[in-house]
Design a protein around this motif. Structure first.
Motif, PDB file in Angstrom:
ATOM      1  N   ASP A 148     -72.523 -35.786   4.712  1.00 32.84           N
ATOM      2  CA  ASP A 148     -73.674 -36.464   5.308  1.00 32.84           C
ATOM      3  C   ASP A 148     -73.232 -37.516   6.329  1.00 32.84           C
ATOM      4  N   TRP A 149     -72.058 -38.092   6.123  1.00 30.58           N
ATOM      5  CA  TRP A 149     -71.564 -39.176   6.975  1.00 30.58           C
ATOM      6  C   TRP A 149     -70.562 -38.700   8.031  1.00 30.58           C
ATOM      7  N   GLY A 150     -70.366 -37.382   8.158  1.00 35.91           N
ATOM      8  CA  GLY A 150     -69.498 -36.853   9.212  1.00 35.91           C
ATOM      9  C   GLY A 150     -68.520 -35.824   8.706  1.00 35.91           C
ATOM     10  N   ILE A 151     -67.414 -35.684   9.436  1.00 36.61           N
ATOM     11  CA  ILE A 151     -66.411 -34.674   9.123  1.00 36.61           C
ATOM     12  C   ILE A 151     -65.033 -35.205   9.521  1.00 36.61           C
ATOM     13  N   ALA A 152     -64.005 -34.728   8.839  1.00 39.59           N
ATOM     14  CA  ALA A 152     -62.636 -35.157   9.168  1.00 39.59           C
ATOM     15  C   ALA A 152     -62.384 -34.949  10.651  1.00 39.59           C
ATOM     16  N   GLY A 153     -61.774 -35.927  11.260  1.00 36.17           N
ATOM     17  CA  GLY A 153     -61.531 -35.872  12.693  1.00 36.17           C
ATOM     18  C   GLY A 153     -60.127 -35.415  13.035  1.00 36.17           C
ATOM     19  N   GLY A 189     -68.697 -43.192   2.884  1.00 36.23           N
ATOM     20  CA  GLY A 189     -69.730 -42.354   2.282  1.00 36.23           C
ATOM     21  C   GLY A 189     -71.101 -42.973   2.440  1.00 36.23           C
ATOM     22  N   THR A 190     -72.081 -42.349   1.828  1.00 41.07           N
ATOM     23  CA  THR A 190     -73.411 -42.948   1.783  1.00 41.07           C
ATOM     24  C   THR A 190     -73.382 -44.019   0.693  1.00 41.07           C
ATOM     25  N   PRO A 191     -74.254 -45.011   0.776  1.00 39.62           N
ATOM     26  CA  PRO A 191     -74.305 -45.999  -0.304  1.00 39.62           C
ATOM     27  C   PRO A 191     -74.527 -45.344  -1.676  1.00 39.62           C
ATOM     28  N   TRP A 209     -61.895 -40.009  11.408  1.00 41.91           N
ATOM     29  CA  TRP A 209     -63.184 -39.460  10.995  1.00 41.91           C
ATOM     30  C   TRP A 209     -64.102 -39.302  12.202  1.00 41.91           C
ATOM     31  N   THR A 210     -64.816 -38.190  12.246  1.00 42.80           N
ATOM     32  CA  THR A 210     -65.809 -37.947  13.290  1.00 42.80           C
ATOM     33  C   THR A 210     -67.187 -38.198  12.708  1.00 42.80           C
ATOM     34  N   PHE A 211     -67.875 -39.149  13.293  1.00 38.22           N
ATOM     35  CA  PHE A 211     -69.224 -39.510  12.844  1.00 38.22           C
ATOM     36  C   PHE A 211     -70.218 -38.683  13.656  1.00 38.22           C
ATOM     37  N   ASN A 212     -70.557 -37.510  13.128  1.00 37.29           N
ATOM     38  CA  ASN A 212     -71.412 -36.584  13.883  1.00 37.29           C
ATOM     39  C   ASN A 212     -72.860 -36.572  13.407  1.00 37.29           C
ATOM     40  N   ARG A 213     -73.219 -37.514  12.579  1.00 40.88           N
ATOM     41  CA  ARG A 213     -74.603 -37.634  12.108  1.00 40.88           C
ATOM     42  C   ARG A 213     -75.023 -39.091  12.180  1.00 40.88           C
ATOM     43  N   PRO A 214     -76.191 -39.367  12.758  1.00 43.26           N
ATOM     44  CA  PRO A 214     -76.638 -40.765  12.838  1.00 43.26           C
ATOM     45  C   PRO A 214     -77.068 -41.276  11.463  1.00 43.26           C
ATOM     46  N   GLY A 215     -76.998 -42.585  11.307  1.00 43.84           N
ATOM     47  CA  GLY A 215     -77.440 -43.192  10.059  1.00 43.84           C
ATOM     48  C   GLY A 215     -76.631 -44.428   9.731  1.00 43.84           C
ATOM     49  N   THR A 216     -76.909 -44.978   8.561  1.00 43.60           N
ATOM     50  CA  THR A 216     -76.179 -46.134   8.068  1.00 43.60           C
ATOM     51  C   THR A 216     -75.370 -45.679   6.860  1.00 43.60           C
ATOM     52  N   MET A 224     -61.794 -59.475  -2.099  1.00 43.47           N
ATOM     53  CA  MET A 224     -62.747 -58.370  -2.249  1.00 43.47           C
ATOM     54  C   MET A 224     -63.678 -58.257  -1.041  1.00 43.47           C
ATOM     55  N   ARG A 225     -63.099 -58.448   0.137  1.00 40.39           N
ATOM     56  CA  ARG A 225     -63.860 -58.333   1.379  1.00 40.39           C
ATOM     57  C   ARG A 225     -63.077 -57.523   2.402  1.00 40.39           C
ATOM     58  N   PHE A 226     -63.825 -56.909   3.308  1.00 39.47           N
ATOM     59  CA  PHE A 226     -63.259 -56.209   4.458  1.00 39.47           C
ATOM     60  C   PHE A 226     -63.506 -57.056   5.694  1.00 39.47           C
ATOM     61  N   GLN A 227     -62.557 -57.035   6.616  1.00 38.61           N
ATOM     62  CA  GLN A 227     -62.736 -57.678   7.911  1.00 38.61           C
ATOM     63  C   GLN A 227     -62.394 -56.668   8.990  1.00 38.61           C
ATOM     64  N   PRO A 228     -63.295 -56.256   9.841  1.00 35.15           N
ATOM     65  CA  PRO A 228     -64.699 -56.654   9.866  1.00 35.15           C
ATOM     66  C   PRO A 228     -65.486 -55.973   8.740  1.00 35.15           C
ATOM     67  N   GLY A 229     -66.647 -56.521   8.462  1.00 33.38           N
ATOM     68  CA  GLY A 229     -67.504 -55.981   7.407  1.00 33.38           C
ATOM     69  C   GLY A 229     -68.560 -55.017   7.923  1.00 33.38           C
ATOM     70  N   GLN A 230     -68.639 -54.878   9.253  1.00 35.40           N
ATOM     71  CA  GLN A 230     -69.616 -53.958   9.851  1.00 35.40           C
ATOM     72  C   GLN A 230     -68.990 -53.275  11.067  1.00 35.40           C
ATOM     73  N   LEU A 231     -69.307 -52.007  11.226  1.00 28.78           N
ATOM     74  CA  LEU A 231     -68.858 -51.234  12.386  1.00 28.78           C
ATOM     75  C   LEU A 231     -70.048 -50.503  12.978  1.00 28.78           C
ATOM     76  N   THR A 232     -70.052 -50.369  14.288  1.00 26.07           N
ATOM     77  CA  THR A 232     -71.071 -49.574  14.967  1.00 26.07           C
ATOM     78  C   THR A 232     -70.364 -48.532  15.811  1.00 26.07           C
ATOM     79  N   VAL A 233     -70.770 -47.283  15.644  1.00 25.63           N
ATOM     80  CA  VAL A 233     -70.193 -46.184  16.426  1.00 25.63           C
ATOM     81  C   VAL A 233     -71.334 -45.332  16.964  1.00 25.63           C
ATOM     82  N   ARG A 234     -71.013 -44.540  17.958  1.00 27.90           N
ATOM     83  CA  ARG A 234     -72.009 -43.619  18.517  1.00 27.90           C
ATOM     84  C   ARG A 234     -71.814 -42.256  17.863  1.00 27.90           C
ATOM     85  N   ARG A 235     -72.912 -41.554  17.708  1.00 21.84           N
ATOM     86  CA  ARG A 235     -72.856 -40.203  17.147  1.00 21.84           C
ATOM     87  C   ARG A 235     -71.876 -39.363  17.976  1.00 21.84           C
ATOM     88  N   GLY A 236     -70.979 -38.689  17.296  1.00 24.17           N
ATOM     89  CA  GLY A 236     -69.980 -37.855  17.947  1.00 24.17           C
ATOM     90  C   GLY A 236     -68.634 -38.532  18.123  1.00 24.17           C
TER      91      GLY A 236
END
Length: 161
Positions: free
Chosen positions: A39-44, A93-95, A131-138, A61-73
């Protein structure tokens, strides 16, 4: 008797060759990435990655950065660094999928898994996920080691159309 020894020796040699080939194929298969649509993409393919993002994680117990934005594809190379003193991992993965997987990790803390959207990172080391993010979403990236997810060790990935 001589013919019997020759046949036995030939069988032994053939068995050795077969074993070597099987071992070689198994080793080769272990290094190949299985590309399964999620649902969240495919191996790139690393050659297609146009962007590298460094993600750091630690014992807070934190990630830096904690948020990423990518474009579909987009194919993204995530370089995940463990700056802590204990084992951490990152799982995309999905939440809902990550929450379900985190529950299993609490029940089976030594559970082994190896998927192209996961990376175990020993203290002081770095691993990559392509990873290839080929599906939009969160979606989510998270450490699912028992107790880490529950302590809030997760981040968001927004895939824009």
């Amino acid at each position: 008797m001589s013919s019997f020894r020759m046949i036995l020796a030939l069988a032994w040699v053939c068995a050795g060759v077969t074993h070597a080939q099987a071992h070689g194929e198994k080793h080769h298969a272990a290094t190949q990435v299985v590309k399964e649509q999620k649902d969240w993409g495919i191996a790139g393919d690393a050659r297609q990655a146009r962007r590298t993002v460094v993600v750091r994680m630690g014992d807070d117990m934190r990630f830096q950065p904690g948020q990423l934005t990518v474009r579909r594809g987009d194919t993204l190379r995530l370089q995940v660094h463990n700056d802590g003193k204990v084992m951490h991992e990152v799982v995309i993965g999905t939440p809902a999928e990550n929450a379900k997987h985190a529950e299993l990790m609490v029940k089976y803390p030594n559970m082994e898994h190896d998927e192209p959207y996961m990376a175990h990172v020993p203290p002081g080391q770095m691993r990559e996920i392509v990873w290839t993010f080929n599906r939009p979403g969160t979606f989510e990236f998270a450490c699912l080691i028992a107790g880490h997810y529950q302590a809030g060790m997760k981040g968001l990935i927004t895939v824009e159309p």
